[in-house]
Write a protein that holds these residues in place. Sequence first.
Motif, short mmCIF file in Angstrom:
data_model
loop_
_atom_site.label_atom_id
_atom_site.label_comp_id
_atom_site.label_asym_id
_atom_site.label_seq_id
_atom_site.Cartn_x
_atom_site.Cartn_y
_atom_site.Cartn_z
N VAL A 51 0.86 -1.20 0.00
CA VAL A 51 0.00 0.00 0.00
C VAL A 51 0.89 1.25 0.00
N ARG A 52 0.49 2.24 -0.79
CA ARG A 52 1.19 3.54 -0.77
C ARG A 52 0.15 4.63 -0.51
N VAL A 53 0.53 5.59 0.33
CA VAL A 53 -0.32 6.77 0.51
C VAL A 53 0.55 7.98 0.19
N ASP A 54 0.11 8.75 -0.78
CA ASP A 54 0.90 9.87 -1.30
C ASP A 54 2.31 9.40 -1.66
N GLY A 55 2.40 8.20 -2.20
CA GLY A 55 3.67 7.68 -2.70
C GLY A 55 4.54 7.03 -1.64
N ALA A 56 4.15 7.13 -0.36
CA ALA A 56 5.00 6.57 0.70
C ALA A 56 4.32 5.36 1.35
N ILE A 57 5.13 4.47 1.91
CA ILE A 57 4.57 3.31 2.61
C ILE A 57 4.06 3.78 3.98
N PRO A 58 2.78 3.54 4.29
CA PRO A 58 2.24 4.01 5.58
C PRO A 58 2.83 3.22 6.75
N ALA A 59 2.89 3.88 7.91
CA ALA A 59 3.49 3.25 9.09
C ALA A 59 2.65 2.06 9.56
N ALA A 60 1.32 2.20 9.52
CA ALA A 60 0.45 1.13 10.03
C ALA A 60 -0.93 1.27 9.42
N ALA A 61 -1.72 0.18 9.53
CA ALA A 61 -3.06 0.18 8.94
C ALA A 61 -4.02 1.10 9.69
N ASP A 62 -3.65 1.46 10.92
CA ASP A 62 -4.56 2.36 11.65
C ASP A 62 -4.15 3.84 11.55
N ALA A 63 -3.16 4.12 10.70
CA ALA A 63 -2.79 5.53 10.47
C ALA A 63 -3.99 6.23 9.83
#
Length: 237
Positions: free
Chosen positions: A30-42
């Motif tokens: 998963v990418r958010v704004d091109g970056a890998i998110p820290a956790a699914a609850d971010a």
Amino acid sequence: MSKERLDKLLASTGRWSRSEVKRLVREGRVRVDGAIPAAADAKYDPETAAFAVDGETLRLRAHIYVMLHKPAGVLSATEDGRGKTVLDLLPEEYRRRGLFPVGRLDKDTEGLLLLTDDGALAHDLLSPKKHVDKRYYARVSGTLDEADRAAFASGMTLPDRLVCLPAELSIVSSGAESEALVTIREGKFHQIKRMFAARGKNVLYLKRLSMGTLTLDTSLAPGAWRELTEAEEKNLK
Ligand code: URA
């Protein structure tokens, strides 16, 4: 829009459950704004953040609107032990989102059926107070004439005392079997069949052509569907 948890946002597409989203995040897919998110609850704002899974950009929408050309033989219900429903004609991701048909067509009626998860819009379109026009093509037994047109226009009271709002009957052809376009502004059970029956005619074939501003796309074969265009969605609202 306010921020929501990533697992909730991605699960709202109907494509994954929340636990599947958690796994996708752990696997770095998963990418958010091109970056890998820290956790699914971010938490993210779905209006401004861009989401992708395995490189595919996702469209996160508050609601989904589907136009279906309902074929005969299928029930306008979300679940029915007795047979195939209109939801069986749609992909799994729509079913998971909780789409439901806006109003009902009889099992043997074909034509335009809108499915959505937008309860407020469905309520507005179905509200008897809103008088949304529904237009049908009907083939009936027997001849149709001016007296039938006048009866529909005057607002019929059926033998079972059901009082109908004035309806338009536009006769296309008349003979041993006749064809007509009928516009009603309400949606009582078997309404068109009952109105014709009160005039001594049997409905042999019935197809809904439009509902409010929404017209059945003639390129959709029975059983086919597509999402509404932005213009169709806007006009409907
Ligand atoms: N009227 C009917 O009788 N049946 C339908 O399916 C829709 C309108």
